[in-house]
Design an enzyme around this catalytic site. Structure first.
Site, short mmCIF file in Angstrom:
data_model
loop_
_atom_site.label_atom_id
_atom_site.label_comp_id
_atom_site.label_asym_id
_atom_site.label_seq_id
_atom_site.Cartn_x
_atom_site.Cartn_y
_atom_site.Cartn_z
N HIS A 118 0.79 -1.34 0.15
CA HIS A 118 0.08 0.01 0.07
C HIS A 118 0.97 1.24 -0.18
O HIS A 118 0.34 2.47 -0.28
CB HIS A 118 -0.78 0.11 1.08
CG HIS A 118 -0.56 0.36 2.68
ND1 HIS A 118 -0.32 -0.68 3.33
CD2 HIS A 118 -0.05 1.46 3.24
CE1 HIS A 118 0.32 -0.10 4.35
NE2 HIS A 118 0.22 1.03 4.36
N ASP A 148 0.04 -7.48 1.23
CA ASP A 148 0.42 -6.11 1.51
C ASP A 148 1.99 -6.16 1.52
O ASP A 148 2.50 -5.35 2.29
CB ASP A 148 -0.20 -5.55 2.71
CG ASP A 148 -0.06 -4.17 2.41
OD1 ASP A 148 0.10 -3.68 1.63
OD2 ASP A 148 -0.32 -3.47 3.66
N SER A 222 4.74 2.87 7.80
CA SER A 222 4.51 1.71 7.33
C SER A 222 5.74 1.30 6.21
O SER A 222 6.21 2.09 5.69
CB SER A 222 3.36 1.78 6.23
OG SER A 222 1.97 1.73 6.78
#
Length: 397
Positions: A118, A148, A222
């Site tokens: 993402h 992911d 992230s």
């Protein structure tokens, strides 16, 4: 009489206290605290050891050493747009617009960098900044939206790479460090513990087996590293839980464990799609409440929520509301582990699946195929799931 007894008692106490004080002052040297143990509970039993208490200096040394090992391999991922601007009476000049995306982790010295899917989804020209300030243009060499994860490559050699740890050896309470670039303020290290293991049912990806931690994770973290006290990678920081969509960190963060990373990384490095086994049903975790609602005689297993059309499971006779008890005699207890077990089945292999159908146990033979893109074979979330309080991706920008 009572008065004389009271005086006698008071004198006795005074003498006893005096003896104790004298012994403390001139008696034998006392044993060091580390050597003091309780008497054995039973004859011949070994004394219980006294735990060693780490000093503040020792703790600082351990944490700093872990950061020294891991931090050089954690990078910042961003995009940059250059725009020419003309001002009245002035020559044209170039403005640089930087858009931070997230973080990444160098996994090989020749330029492979792991991050979240993402973080780079829809990005054609990602840039990578190393902790020493050097920047590179990266290319995306592999992606796996189902977990992911994504892999970038930069044209560089001799990069500091992270050591890979074993997430399966983690225990709840183990200290961990999160390293990344939150809010684009620069590389940042936060500390916490492993709060839980095997978190799933969050709706973040199809193969959830998250490490939960209270180490602070925020926008920009992230794709960054979650490491142990040896500086070894044990997870890729991925998401946070934000009540009321506040996007603020409240002490609940999630990381993809290395147990999943190590199964995906070889395919990403080869530039290949990750191939997984496929049976073709939508599983749901069996709970006590669901078992009562369905009138089941068991409270452990995986409920078949839906059998997918034209799937191996349908061809083998699996039905909705069947309860999967085992696959090749491996008990089916947690839905996320069952999905991982199915993914590891070599396409073409026939597996034995034991199910509870009503009050009868049935054994089916299902020949696994290759998992199709966009497959529905993923965990079905319970109806009471509240989407407004769902976990949020940690850094979308």
């Amino acid at each position: 009489m009572l008065k004389r007894l009271w005086l006698l008692f008071a004198q006795t106490v005074t003498i006893a206290v005096g003896v104790v004080w004298t012994w403390e002052a001139v008696g034998p040297e006392r044993a060091p605290a580390e050597a003091v143990t309780k008497a054995p509970a039973t004859p011949g039993a070994a004394p219980a050891p006294v735990p060693h208490v780490t000093s503040a200096a020792d703790t600082e040394s351990i944490l700093s050493a872990a950061v020294d090992r891991a931090a050089p391999a954690v990078v910042n991922i961003f995009t940059r747009r250059d725009a020419r601007r003309d001002e009245a009476g002035a020559d044209a000049h170039v403005e640089h617009h930087v858009n931070p995306l997230g973080s990444g982790v160098v996994v090989t010295s020749d330029g492979y960098i792991l991050t979240n899917y993402h973080v780079v989804e829809g990005i054609s020209n990602p840039k990578v900044a190393l902790p020493d300030g050097k920047t590179y243009t990266a290319r995306i060499v592999g992606t796996d939206a189902e977990t992911d994860l994504a892999l970038l490559r930069v044209d560089a050699t001799g990069l500091a790479k992270i050591a890979m740890g074993d997430s399966t050896a983690l225990r709840v309470g183990a200290p961990v460090l999160a390293i990344g670039n939150p809010f684009d303020v620069g590389q940042t290290v936060t500390a916490g513990i492993v709060s839980a293991l095997g978190r799933h049912g969050l709706g973040l990806n199809n193969y959830e087996d998250f490490i939960q931690t209270d180490a602070a994770i925020n926008q920009g973290n992230s794709g960054g590293a979650l490491v142990d006290l040896e500086g070894r990678l044990i997870g890729i920081n991925t998401a946070i839980f934000s009540p009321d969509l506040s996007e603020g960190f409240v002490g609940i963060g999630f990381a993809i464990p290395t147990s999943i990373i190590e199964r995906v990384l070889p395919s990403l490095m080869a530039g290949e799609r990750v191939k997984r086994g496929y049976l073709g049903f939508v599983p749901q975790q069996l709970s006590d409440e669901l078992a009562r609602d369905l009138g089941l005689s068991v409270t452990s297993g995986i409920v078949v929520r839906q059998v997918i059309p034209e799937s191996p499971a349908l061809a083998a006779g699996l039905r909705a509301r069947d309860v999967v008890l085992s696959i090749d005699d491996v008990p089916a207890v947690r839905v996320n582990r069952v999905l991982q077990r199915i993914a590891e089945i070599p396409p073409g292999k026939t597996v034995s699946v034991e199910v509870l159908r009503g009050q009868k146990r049935v054994r089916l033979s299902i020949k696994a195929s290759v998992r199709p893109l966009g497959s529905l074979e993923k965990e079905s979330l319970p109806p009471a799931y509240d989407e407004e309080s769902a976990p949020e991706d940690a850094p979308e920008h």
